[in-house]
Each structure stands twice: as structure tokens, then as C-alpha cells.
Design a protein around this motif. Structure first.
Motif, PDB file in Angstrom:
ATOM      1  N   UNK A 380       0.794  -1.216   0.000  1.00 25.87           N
ATOM      2  CA  UNK A 380       0.000   0.000   0.000  1.00 25.87           C
ATOM      3  C   UNK A 380       0.829   1.269   0.000  1.00 25.87           C
ATOM      4  N   UNK A 381       2.083   1.188   0.422  1.00 26.24           N
ATOM      5  CA  UNK A 381       2.934   2.366   0.398  1.00 26.24           C
ATOM      6  C   UNK A 381       3.281   2.757  -1.035  1.00 26.24           C
ATOM      7  N   UNK A 382       3.552   4.032  -1.220  1.00 27.03           N
ATOM      8  CA  UNK A 382       4.024   4.499  -2.518  1.00 27.03           C
ATOM      9  C   UNK A 382       5.364   3.840  -2.827  1.00 27.03           C
ATOM     10  N   UNK A 383       5.560   3.455  -4.057  1.00 23.75           N
ATOM     11  CA  UNK A 383       6.720   2.649  -4.441  1.00 23.75           C
ATOM     12  C   UNK A 383       7.943   3.523  -4.684  1.00 23.75           C
ATOM     13  N   UNK A 384       8.407   4.148  -3.603  1.00 28.70           N
ATOM     14  CA  UNK A 384       9.669   4.898  -3.613  1.00 28.70           C
ATOM     15  C   UNK A 384      10.706   4.017  -2.923  1.00 28.70           C
ATOM     16  N   UNK A 385      11.674   3.537  -3.666  1.00 26.41           N
ATOM     17  CA  UNK A 385      12.673   2.644  -3.080  1.00 26.41           C
ATOM     18  C   UNK A 385      13.991   2.771  -3.826  1.00 26.41           C
ATOM     19  N   UNK A 386      15.042   2.251  -3.193  1.00 29.94           N
ATOM     20  CA  UNK A 386      16.379   2.351  -3.762  1.00 29.94           C
ATOM     21  C   UNK A 386      17.069   0.997  -3.690  1.00 29.94           C
ATOM     22  N   UNK A 387      18.065   0.832  -4.547  1.00 27.74           N
ATOM     23  CA  UNK A 387      18.880  -0.376  -4.581  1.00 27.74           C
ATOM     24  C   UNK A 387      20.293   0.001  -4.163  1.00 27.74           C
ATOM     25  N   UNK A 388      20.773  -0.585  -3.066  1.00 25.19           N
ATOM     26  CA  UNK A 388      22.110  -0.303  -2.551  1.00 25.19           C
ATOM     27  C   UNK A 388      23.054  -1.446  -2.903  1.00 25.19           C
ATOM     28  N   UNK A 389      24.221  -1.088  -3.407  1.00 23.00           N
ATOM     29  CA  UNK A 389      25.202  -2.059  -3.871  1.00 23.00           C
ATOM     30  C   UNK A 389      26.341  -2.184  -2.860  1.00 23.00           C
ATOM     31  N   UNK A 390      26.422  -3.294  -2.117  1.00 22.53           N
ATOM     32  CA  UNK A 390      27.503  -3.455  -1.135  1.00 22.53           C
ATOM     33  C   UNK A 390      28.889  -3.611  -1.762  1.00 22.53           C
ATOM     34  N   UNK A 391      28.962  -3.730  -3.087  1.00 26.71           N
ATOM     35  CA  UNK A 391      30.243  -3.856  -3.781  1.00 26.71           C
ATOM     36  C   UNK A 391      30.511  -2.654  -4.671  1.00 26.71           C
ATOM     37  N   UNK A 392      29.924  -1.511  -4.317  1.00 21.99           N
ATOM     38  CA  UNK A 392      30.000  -0.333  -5.176  1.00 21.99           C
ATOM     39  C   UNK A 392      31.415   0.207  -5.322  1.00 21.99           C
ATOM     40  N   UNK A 393      32.236   0.051  -4.312  1.00 24.31           N
ATOM     41  CA  UNK A 393      33.634   0.495  -4.373  1.00 24.31           C
ATOM     42  C   UNK A 393      34.521  -0.666  -3.924  1.00 24.31           C
ATOM     43  N   UNK A 394      35.787  -0.665  -4.303  1.00 21.54           N
ATOM     44  CA  UNK A 394      36.666  -1.764  -3.879  1.00 21.54           C
ATOM     45  C   UNK A 394      36.735  -1.927  -2.364  1.00 21.54           C
ATOM     46  N   UNK A 395      36.810  -0.817  -1.625  1.00 20.77           N
ATOM     47  CA  UNK A 395      36.887  -0.914  -0.174  1.00 20.77           C
ATOM     48  C   UNK A 395      35.594  -1.464   0.409  1.00 20.77           C
ATOM     49  N   UNK A 396      34.455  -0.983  -0.088  1.00 22.75           N
ATOM     50  CA  UNK A 396      33.169  -1.459   0.406  1.00 22.75           C
ATOM     51  C   UNK A 396      33.002  -2.947   0.094  1.00 22.75           C
ATOM     52  N   UNK A 397      33.400  -3.353  -1.102  1.00 27.20           N
ATOM     53  CA  UNK A 397      33.291  -4.760  -1.473  1.00 27.20           C
ATOM     54  C   UNK A 397      34.151  -5.634  -0.569  1.00 27.20           C
ATOM     55  N   UNK A 416      30.939   3.688   5.002  1.00 33.22           N
ATOM     56  CA  UNK A 416      31.810   3.690   3.822  1.00 33.22           C
ATOM     57  C   UNK A 416      31.078   4.067   2.539  1.00 33.22           C
ATOM     58  N   UNK A 417      29.750   4.183   2.605  1.00 36.12           N
ATOM     59  CA  UNK A 417      28.963   4.416   1.397  1.00 36.12           C
ATOM     60  C   UNK A 417      28.795   5.881   1.055  1.00 36.12           C
ATOM     61  N   UNK A 418      28.414   6.127  -0.177  1.00 39.34           N
ATOM     62  CA  UNK A 418      28.091   7.470  -0.667  1.00 39.34           C
ATOM     63  C   UNK A 418      27.205   7.303  -1.900  1.00 39.34           C
ATOM     64  N   UNK A 419      27.163   8.306  -2.769  1.00 39.48           N
ATOM     65  CA  UNK A 419      26.279   8.223  -3.933  1.00 39.48           C
ATOM     66  C   UNK A 419      26.603   7.025  -4.831  1.00 39.48           C
ATOM     67  N   UNK A 420      27.861   6.571  -4.822  1.00 34.38           N
ATOM     68  CA  UNK A 420      28.233   5.427  -5.659  1.00 34.38           C
ATOM     69  C   UNK A 420      27.553   4.144  -5.194  1.00 34.38           C
ATOM     70  N   UNK A 421      27.131   4.116  -3.940  1.00 36.70           N
ATOM     71  CA  UNK A 421      26.491   2.929  -3.379  1.00 36.70           C
ATOM     72  C   UNK A 421      25.067   2.758  -3.901  1.00 36.70           C
ATOM     73  N   UNK A 422      24.462   3.834  -4.391  1.00 34.00           N
ATOM     74  CA  UNK A 422      23.069   3.788  -4.864  1.00 34.00           C
ATOM     75  C   UNK A 422      23.058   3.324  -6.315  1.00 34.00           C
ATOM     76  N   UNK A 423      22.714   2.069  -6.508  1.00 38.83           N
ATOM     77  CA  UNK A 423      22.698   1.502  -7.866  1.00 38.83           C
ATOM     78  C   UNK A 423      21.512   2.024  -8.665  1.00 38.83           C
ATOM     79  N   UNK A 424      20.342   2.160  -7.999  1.00 41.77           N
ATOM     80  CA  UNK A 424      19.144   2.628  -8.708  1.00 41.77           C
ATOM     81  C   UNK A 424      18.189   3.279  -7.723  1.00 41.77           C
ATOM     82  N   UNK A 425      17.406   4.222  -8.235  1.00 38.72           N
ATOM     83  CA  UNK A 425      16.395   4.921  -7.446  1.00 38.72           C
ATOM     84  C   UNK A 425      15.072   4.865  -8.198  1.00 38.72           C
ATOM     85  N   UNK A 426      13.996   4.502  -7.470  1.00 36.14           N
ATOM     86  CA  UNK A 426      12.665   4.402  -8.061  1.00 36.14           C
ATOM     87  C   UNK A 426      11.711   5.332  -7.312  1.00 36.14           C
ATOM     88  N   UNK A 427      10.879   6.047  -8.048  1.00 38.12           N
ATOM     89  CA  UNK A 427       9.863   6.927  -7.474  1.00 38.12           C
ATOM     90  C   UNK A 427       8.524   6.582  -8.097  1.00 38.12           C
TER      91      UNK A 427
END
Length: 438
Positions: A380-397, A416-427
């Protein structure tokens, strides 16, 4: 304008969302390590284990495969200024000189609709790149700045809250907002934009020192006339500012009491900073269901002080996080979590990663009285969601490959995350940002 996706979509990934505050409930979060999220008509249809939900999928439904990644509700930023985008990272010895030297001259340009729209477009795209799908946004004193922002938000089908700044004293003449005209313009903007599409309006006195008693009184009258609008302002950010307020309002018990006196404390009221509040202030916030937007990066940048999580929690004050761009130094809510954790440690508190993710999702939605609409993957919630990538940077991976618990994984993403960690954004079920795979 495009419309929300109407056909059923499926997303396979780990799923994380909340149903309570982890500080007060041991069963606060929902975690599906191999999960399936179903979206239809711009809303969440279902979220659960892949094994349980997959057999019910109709033939031909596309499954977006994000295995190895984490889907969470979109981040909610409860305090930032879009006209300050171009002056982020501007040096100053404190809040008040920073306002005089950079903020006011920068905001002067927002009477130009073309300039305001160009900045609004960049600002919103930057938020989406960082995984923020809802924000409470300060415009400038210019009506044009509000129109430009909401037009840009409407084009992207975003759930945004914003308002025209009210400011009629202790500011440059070129930004002075006549009391009656400011109130009339605010009321007209409420009529034009509040609840139009996914837009919502916030009555926005900048802060008590720049509003006369007449302006604060009219803001309170607007708030009473439009009880489902939002209120946003600043309080107790800086010790010099607090001393200034005491001199301007000598009869007020506290800085927060100034707003209370004029009817500006109620549900959907968001107060930025709240660093120098006492126990009575936090109790009053809880009683009125007003909320605190904690802004650690700007508080550290300006040397304003450290938010006291323990004191706020003792009163059960509603809490959320804010980037406070442009005094804040990042649009990223992950970077904001990083700094919030350090602020808490310096004050003797401890913020688990689960709590930080709660504050940036369901906690913010509750603070805004929008639980059931945003901040969750519950049906029932509005489908605003994001995909976070735990391997987005070498250090994070490297770090996340050694995580043994969900708390460790989330802590690594936050620290350790930042904008590079956000693989996709849905609104509203529509992809509005995707980072190319490295």
C-alpha cells in the motif's frame, strides 16, 4: 508528463524496511535476505521471501534481478535548502557570518525563474543520485523559486515538501519579505501546489530572528487555517543565535517557546537542528508531535554543536535526519548517517546502523506524519525505493565480504557508502536514476 508504471513489476534482492523504532523495539525491522518486491500502479503490492512469492507471479512479469544488493525505502531528507546548492562548501567562521557572506547573496538570484528552475533540476537529480526520494526543502523568499521547484518535482513525480521562506527583518533589503505580502503569497502557493500530484507545502519562516512578531503571528494563522500543511524552520542551532533570540524575545522561556507562542508547534512541524534544547523543550516537542531534523554534517561544518540523542529519546521526541545542504557538506544520506554516528559517540550515545537506516526512512515518515505513504516497503505504500550495492567500491566490497550480521553490513554501508552505493532509485514505481555497473 509521464505516469506511474501501471503494470506489475517484480524486483529480486535482499529487502530491508521497518515497522518500529529499533531504539525501543527489538522486532523493529523486516529483513528478507532473498526477497521479492512486487510493484503495481506506483505502489507496493507485496514484499517477502522470493521462495514464497515467486510462484504467485503471473507469466511474463519482468523480474529485475538485483541479487547481492539491498532494496530499502527511498531515503527521506527532512531539512535542506535548494537555493544553497551552488554555495555548498563555502568557508566561514560560524553560522551568522556564513549567512551574511554567502547565503543571502546566493539566494538573491532566485527571483529569476530560469535560474531557479536550472538549480531545482540539478538539485533534484542530485538527490535522486544519492537515493533520496522525499525531502523537506526551503526555497527562497521569491514566489518564483517555489514554482520552479514544484514544477521540477512534478515532472519527476516525486513526493516533495517545500515552501517559500518568510523573512522580514535582519536581512538584506533585497530579500526582505513584507509581512502581509509574504503571508498572501504563501497562501496562494498553498492553494496552487499543496496536494497537487505528490507535492506538499510547508509554511517556512526562516528562523525567529529574521521574522517579526507580526510575521510569526501570520505564519501561525496560516498553520491553523491549513492544518494538513507542514511547518519548517530552524531552532537552537548555534549559541550566538540562541543569545540573539533571547535578546529579541526576552519574555520567551526558550527559543523553542517563541514558535510555540505563535502556534507553530503541531503535527507536521519540523524543527531543524535542536542542539541547545533542554529537557522541557524536548518534552514539549513530544507533546505537540513536532519533530527534530538532526543535521550532523552542517552542525560539524559550522561548529554549531552536537545533537543529544539520549536527551531527545528520553522524551520520545520524533527524530529524523537532514543533510542541510548547503551548510551540510553532502547530499548523501549515507554520509549523513556516517556523521550522525560520530556526533552520537562524541555525546556519549551510540547509534546502531539499524537505527540510522530507520531515521532515514520510516522514522522520517513518522516525523512528517506520512507513515503509510512513504518510508516503508509494506503493501500500500508508494513505491519509492532504492537499490544499494555493497560492492560499489573496492573498499566497500572488501569490507562487506567479511560481514557476519545484518548490523555489520548496514554499518559498512553507512560508514563507507556514498552516492556510488546507490545503484538505482525508483519513485512511484518508475526508475528515476540508475548508476552504470562498473
Amino acid at each position: 508528463m509521464s505516469t506511474a508504471t501501471e503494470n506489475l513489476q517484480a524486483f529480486r534482492a535482499s529487502l530491508l524496511y521497518f515497522r518500529a523504532d529499533p531504539a525501543f523495539d527489538d522486532q523493529a525491522h523486516v529483513w528478507h535476505e532473498d526477497g521479492l518486491l512486487l510493484v503495481e500502479g506506483g505502489r507496493i503490492k507485496a514484499a517477502g521471501d522470493h521462495q514464497a512469492l515467486a510462484p504467485s507471479l503471473p507469466p511474463g512479469v519482468p523480474v529485475h534481478d538485483y541479487r547481492g544488493m539491498v532494496i530499502t525505502p527511498g531515503f527521506i531528507d527532512t531539512h535542506l535548502h535548494y537555493p544553497q546548492t551552488d554555495m555548498i562548501a563555502s568557508p566561514a567562521p560560524g553560522l551568522l557570518p556564513w549567512l551574511e557572506t554567502y547565503t543571502f547573496p546566493t539566494e538573491r538570484r532566485f527571483g529569476d525563474p530560469a535560474h531557479a528552475r536550472a538549480v531545482a533540476d540539478f538539485f533534484l537529480d542530485e538527490l535522486l543520485r544519492c537515493g533520496t526520494t522525499t525531502a523537506m526543502v526551503y526555497c527562497s523568499v521569491h514566489r518564483e523559486s517555489v514554482d520552479a521547484f514544484f514544477e521540477a518535482s512534478e515532472a519527476r513525480e516525486l513526493r516533495m515538501v517545500a515552501g517559500k521562506v518568510l523573512m522580514d527583518r535582519h536581512c538584506p533589503e533585497f530579500l526582505r519579505d513584507p509581512v502581509d505580502a509574504g503571508a498572501r503569497e504563501s497562501e496562494a502557493l498553498i492553494g496552487k501546489w499543496h496536494k497537487r500530484g505528490r507535492n506538499l507545502y510547508a509554511i517556512t519562516p526562516r528562523f525567529a530572528p529574521t521574522s517579526s512578531e507580526d510575521q510569526l503571528r501570520l505564519a501561525g494563522e496560516l498553520a491553523r487555517a491549513h492544518p494538513d500543511t507542514f511547518i519548517q524552520t530552524h531552532v537552537s542551532e548555534n549559541e550566538d543565535e540562541c543569545a540573539w533570540v533571547r535578546s529579541l524575545f526576552p519574555s520567551a522561556r526558550s527559543y523553542l517557546h517563541v514558535y510555540d507562542h505563535y502556534g507553530l508547534m503541531r503535527p507536521r512541524a519540523m524543527f531543524g537542528h535542536c542542539i541547545w534544547l533542554d529537557e522541557n523543550d524536548f518534552a514539549r516537542m513530544a507533546d505537540t508531535q513536532s519533530a527534530a531534523a538532526v543535521c550532523p554534517t552542517s552542525n560539524l561544518f559550522l561548529g554549531s554543536g552536537l545533537f543529544d540523542f539520549d536527551k531527545a529519546d528520553a522524551a520520545r521526541t520524533l527524530l529524523a535526519l537532514g543533510t542541510d545542504v548547503g551548510a551540510g557538506t553532502s547530499f548523501s544520506m549515507l554520509q549523513t548517517m556516517n556523521e550522525a554516528y560520530k556526533v552520537a559517540r562524541l555525546k556519549g550515545s551510540y547509534l546502531p546502523a539499524l537505527r540510522m537506516f530507520y531515521l532515514a526512512t520510516l522514522g522520517a515518515a513518522r516525523s512528517m506524519q506520512l507513515e503509510g505513504a512513504i518510508g516503508s516497503l509494506a503493501p500500500g505504500n508508494e513505491a519509492d525505493f532504492i537499490v544499494l550495492d555493497p560492492k560499489a567500491t573496492p573498499l566497500l566490497a572488501r569490507r562487506t565480504s567479511h560481514c557476519d550480521t545484518l548490523e555489520e553490513l548496514l554499518f559498512a554501508l553507512a560508514l563507507l557508502g556514498d552516492d556510488r552505493t546507490v545503484r538505482a532509485t525508483f519513485a512511484a514505481g518508475r526508475r528515476v536514476h540508475e548508476r552504470a555497473a562498473s
